[in-house]
Design a protein around this motif. Structure first.
Motif, PDB file in Angstrom:
ATOM      1  N   PRO A   4       0.707  -1.539  -0.044  1.00  0.00           N
ATOM      2  CA  PRO A   4      -0.381   0.024   0.155  1.00  0.00           C
ATOM      3  C   PRO A   4       0.760   1.572  -0.227  1.00  0.00           C
ATOM      4  CG  PRO A   4       0.020  -0.620   2.073  1.00  0.00           C
ATOM      5  CD  PRO A   4       0.466  -1.871   1.063  1.00  0.00           C
ATOM      6  N   ILE A   5       1.754   1.487   0.519  1.00  0.00           N
ATOM      7  CA  ILE A   5       3.083   2.217   0.506  1.00  0.00           C
ATOM      8  C   ILE A   5       3.417   2.928  -0.556  1.00  0.00           C
ATOM      9  CG2 ILE A   5       4.992   3.246   1.294  1.00  0.00           C
ATOM     10  CD1 ILE A   5       4.785   1.143   3.813  1.00  0.00           C
ATOM     11  N   CYS A   6       3.350   1.956  -1.515  1.00  0.00           N
ATOM     12  CA  CYS A   6       3.937   2.668  -3.321  1.00  0.00           C
ATOM     13  C   CYS A   6       3.211   2.840  -3.988  1.00  0.00           C
ATOM     14  CB  CYS A   6       4.033   1.147  -3.358  1.00  0.00           C
ATOM     15  SG  CYS A   6       5.680   0.423  -2.833  1.00  0.00           S
ATOM     16  N   HIS A   7       1.278   2.928  -3.529  1.00  0.00           N
ATOM     17  CA  HIS A   7       0.368   3.222  -4.040  1.00  0.00           C
ATOM     18  C   HIS A   7      -0.074   4.662  -3.253  1.00  0.00           C
ATOM     19  CE1 HIS A   7      -0.892   0.245  -6.374  1.00  0.00           C
ATOM     20  NE2 HIS A   7      -0.577  -0.649  -5.402  1.00  0.00           N
ATOM     21  N   ASN A   8       0.925   5.392  -2.858  1.00  0.00           N
ATOM     22  CA  ASN A   8       0.423   6.462  -2.266  1.00  0.00           C
ATOM     23  C   ASN A   8       1.805   7.505  -3.177  1.00  0.00           C
ATOM     24  OD1 ASN A   8      -1.117   6.772  -0.767  1.00  0.00           O
ATOM     25  ND2 ASN A   8       0.095   5.961   0.996  1.00  0.00           N
ATOM     26  N   LYS A   9       2.897   6.901  -3.914  1.00  0.00           N
ATOM     27  CA  LYS A   9       3.424   7.473  -4.471  1.00  0.00           C
ATOM     28  C   LYS A   9       3.042   8.107  -6.061  1.00  0.00           C
ATOM     29  CE  LYS A   9       6.910   6.359  -1.685  1.00  0.00           C
ATOM     30  NZ  LYS A   9       7.385   7.341  -0.892  1.00  0.00           N
ATOM     31  N   PRO A  10       3.671   9.501  -6.507  1.00  0.00           N
ATOM     32  CA  PRO A  10       2.782  10.109  -7.926  1.00  0.00           C
ATOM     33  C   PRO A  10       3.453   8.840  -8.734  1.00  0.00           C
ATOM     34  CG  PRO A  10       4.478  11.333  -6.643  1.00  0.00           C
ATOM     35  CD  PRO A  10       4.656   9.748  -5.979  1.00  0.00           C
ATOM     36  N   SER A  11       4.232   7.465  -8.775  1.00  0.00           N
ATOM     37  CA  SER A  11       4.329   6.827  -9.883  1.00  0.00           C
ATOM     38  C   SER A  11       3.555   5.504  -9.878  1.00  0.00           C
ATOM     39  CB  SER A  11       5.509   6.756 -10.807  1.00  0.00           C
ATOM     40  OG  SER A  11       5.378   6.400 -12.129  1.00  0.00           O
ATOM     41  N   PRO A  12       2.116   5.737 -10.297  1.00  0.00           N
ATOM     42  CA  PRO A  12       1.825   4.181  -9.672  1.00  0.00           C
ATOM     43  C   PRO A  12       2.514   2.827 -10.313  1.00  0.00           C
ATOM     44  CG  PRO A  12       0.929   4.770 -11.759  1.00  0.00           C
ATOM     45  CD  PRO A  12       2.008   6.015 -11.333  1.00  0.00           C
ATOM     46  N   PRO A  13       2.393   2.285  -9.213  1.00  0.00           N
ATOM     47  CA  PRO A  13       3.325   1.069  -8.871  1.00  0.00           C
ATOM     48  C   PRO A  13       2.840  -0.734  -9.956  1.00  0.00           C
ATOM     49  CG  PRO A  13       1.948   0.782  -7.051  1.00  0.00           C
ATOM     50  CD  PRO A  13       2.371   2.055  -7.311  1.00  0.00           C
ATOM     51  N   ILE A  14       2.194  -0.178 -10.834  1.00  0.00           N
ATOM     52  CA  ILE A  14       1.763  -0.952 -12.218  1.00  0.00           C
ATOM     53  C   ILE A  14       2.398  -1.472 -13.526  1.00  0.00           C
ATOM     54  CG2 ILE A  14      -0.526  -1.240 -13.825  1.00  0.00           C
ATOM     55  CD1 ILE A  14      -2.304   0.311 -11.586  1.00  0.00           C
ATOM     56  N   ARG A  15       2.782  -2.165 -13.992  1.00  0.00           N
ATOM     57  CA  ARG A  15       3.262  -2.534 -14.942  1.00  0.00           C
ATOM     58  C   ARG A  15       2.777  -3.448 -15.899  1.00  0.00           C
ATOM     59  NH1 ARG A  15      10.094  -3.711 -13.833  1.00  0.00           N
ATOM     60  NH2 ARG A  15      10.409  -1.679 -13.601  1.00  0.00           N
ATOM     61  N   VAL A  16       2.393  -2.916 -16.775  1.00  0.00           N
ATOM     62  CA  VAL A  16       1.677  -3.933 -18.073  1.00  0.00           C
ATOM     63  C   VAL A  16       2.784  -4.418 -19.907  1.00  0.00           C
ATOM     64  CG1 VAL A  16      -0.060  -3.756 -20.492  1.00  0.00           C
ATOM     65  CG2 VAL A  16      -0.024  -2.301 -18.428  1.00  0.00           C
ATOM     66  N   PHE A  17       2.423  -5.871 -19.658  1.00  0.00           N
ATOM     67  CA  PHE A  17       3.678  -6.512 -20.531  1.00  0.00           C
ATOM     68  C   PHE A  17       2.041  -7.126 -21.535  1.00  0.00           C
ATOM     69  CE2 PHE A  17       5.826  -6.488 -16.866  1.00  0.00           C
ATOM     70  CZ  PHE A  17       7.402  -6.175 -17.531  1.00  0.00           C
ATOM     71  N   ARG A  18       3.117  -7.551 -22.661  1.00  0.00           N
ATOM     72  CA  ARG A  18       1.856  -8.231 -23.922  1.00  0.00           C
ATOM     73  C   ARG A  18       2.480  -9.847 -24.756  1.00  0.00           C
ATOM     74  NH1 ARG A  18       2.740  -4.370 -27.965  1.00  0.00           N
ATOM     75  NH2 ARG A  18       4.946  -5.474 -28.997  1.00  0.00           N
ATOM     76  N   SER A  19       1.735 -10.425 -24.375  1.00  0.00           N
ATOM     77  CA  SER A  19       2.562 -11.872 -25.433  1.00  0.00           C
ATOM     78  C   SER A  19       1.794 -11.856 -26.256  1.00  0.00           C
ATOM     79  CB  SER A  19       2.911 -12.941 -24.932  1.00  0.00           C
ATOM     80  OG  SER A  19       3.084 -14.705 -24.402  1.00  0.00           O
ATOM     81  N   GLN A  20       2.764 -11.846 -27.089  1.00  0.00           N
ATOM     82  CA  GLN A  20       2.180 -12.484 -28.416  1.00  0.00           C
ATOM     83  C   GLN A  20       2.570 -13.256 -29.902  1.00  0.00           C
ATOM     84  OE1 GLN A  20       1.224  -8.477 -30.217  1.00  0.00           O
ATOM     85  NE2 GLN A  20       2.285  -8.498 -31.568  1.00  0.00           N
ATOM     86  N   PHE A  21       1.836 -14.231 -30.739  1.00  0.00           N
ATOM     87  CA  PHE A  21       2.602 -15.287 -31.375  1.00  0.00           C
ATOM     88  C   PHE A  21       1.811 -15.273 -32.595  1.00  0.00           C
ATOM     89  CE2 PHE A  21       1.812 -17.229 -27.217  1.00  0.00           C
ATOM     90  CZ  PHE A  21       0.848 -18.380 -28.349  1.00  0.00           C
ATOM     91  N   ALA A  22       2.254 -15.681 -33.632  1.00  0.00           N
ATOM     92  CA  ALA A  22       1.226 -15.783 -34.950  1.00  0.00           C
ATOM     93  C   ALA A  22       0.710 -17.262 -34.744  1.00  0.00           C
ATOM     94  CB  ALA A  22       2.044 -16.440 -35.467  1.00  0.00           C
TER      95      ALA A  22
END
Length: 331
Positions: free
Chosen positions: A89-107
């Motif tokens: 919860p401490i990280c969510h009080n910072k200006p930059s949110p503690p979230i990352r987004v990744f993508r996995s894709q293939f044919a």
């Protein structure tokens, strides 16, 4: 919605009964919230990729969405979006949110999976595929499901992404479980090397698979509770109404062409701008009716910036959300 001729899909979270847990396996390409990631596109995310940028703790899966773009990109025939979120919860009080987004894709032609879209694992003559075909999916952390580079030194069977997860699991149950694994083994236990890809693409889904329940407080605290995301197309009437109300967000955010510009500099010969002006005027009238219904008022004789600033205290995104759910308030 990626194209005008495609439907808007609404997602709803639902609990998955024990007899349907196999639907969350990677070969089903599930959309879900929480739990371990259903990863199938080769090596899973590393500790560096999953570390919170603020506290450096491993971020668990918040949600994953199966969102293929095969009509746009043949290399995205299978496409999964993974959203990671720190639970500190401490990280969510910072200006930059503690979230990352990744993508996995293939044919469609890939080394991981080659299952006929019309295949049905529920038919009467179904035969469970050999378990070793899916061994390449097992090289992940016992706790969070990301790439595991460590293993239990005693039984050599359970894998972990970092020492924190290994020690935590040992203190919360594996210390007694480990002895049972060693005792029940028919031979000497050795560390198994997990390949990144299978010897041949998966050609059949599992159905009778049962995940070992590890109801330990340590694990439950680190992961988000797991739900399946089921989708259904949005009613077109609702979509049309939302389009009519979207103008407020467009104007307020300055996204309409010519918004905030000097009227003397407008080009009356620009057909695109004239169309937008016409659309805005029409939708201002629509909004006036909406505002009157909600005991508010807004002049439709033209856009008055001061009056707009005074009266535009409503969260436009939430207003649109309210309009979406108005047809099904119980949801």
């Amino acid at each position: 919605m990626t194209h005008k001729d495609e439907e808007i899909q609404l997602g709803f979270v639902e609990e998955v009964p024990d007899d349907e847990l196999h639907l969350l396996l990677p070969e089903y390409f599930p959309s879900k919230v929480g739990g371990k990631p259903s990863w199938i596109g080769g090596t899973a995310l590393t500790t560096e990729q999953t570390a919170c940028p603020l506290c450096n703790q491993t971020m668990p899966l918040l949600m994953q969405l199966y969102a293929p773009l095969n009509s746009v990109n043949e290399q995205a025939y299978h496409r999964i979006i993974f959203v990671l979120c720190c639970k500190n919860p401490i990280c969510h009080n910072k200006p930059s949110p503690p979230i990352r987004v990744f993508r996995s894709q293939f044919a469609k032609d890939n080394p991981f999976i080659d299952i006929d879209e019309d295949s049905d694992s529920d038919h009467e003559n179904f035969v469970e595929p050999p378990a070793d075909q899916f061994s390449f999916l097992e090289g992940t952390c016992e706790i969070c499901g990301w790439q595991a580079m460590k293993h239990c030194a005693k039984c050599k069977q359970l894998r972990y992404c970092n020492r924190e997860h290994q020690v935590g699991d040992w203190k919360n149950g594996h210390n007694s479980e480990c002895e049972k694994i060693i005792t029940q083994a028919t031979g000497q236990l050795q560390k198994t090397l997990i390949p990144d890809i299978p010897e041949a693409p998966i050609q059949q889904k599992r159905r009778n698979y049962r995940r070992i329940k590890r109801d330990r407080r340590f694990t439950n605290q680190l992961l988000f509770k797991e739900f399946e995301i089921v989708t259904e197309p949005e009613d077109k009437k609702i979509s049309d109404n939302i389009e009519k109300l979207q103008f407020r967000a467009d104007v307020e955010g300055g996204r309409l062409l010519g918004a905030g510009n000097d009227p003397d500099e407008d080009d009356d010969d620009n057909p695109d701008e004239n169309e937008i002006r016409k659309r805005t005027e029409e939708q201002m009238k629509i909004f006036a009716k909406y505002a009157e219904k909600t005991h508010d008022s807004l002049s439709t004789d033209g856009f008055e910036e001061e009056e707009w600033a005074e009266k535009s205290t409503t969260d436009t995104t939430f207003m649109l959300f309210q309009q979406i759910i108005s047809s099904s308030p119980d949801q």
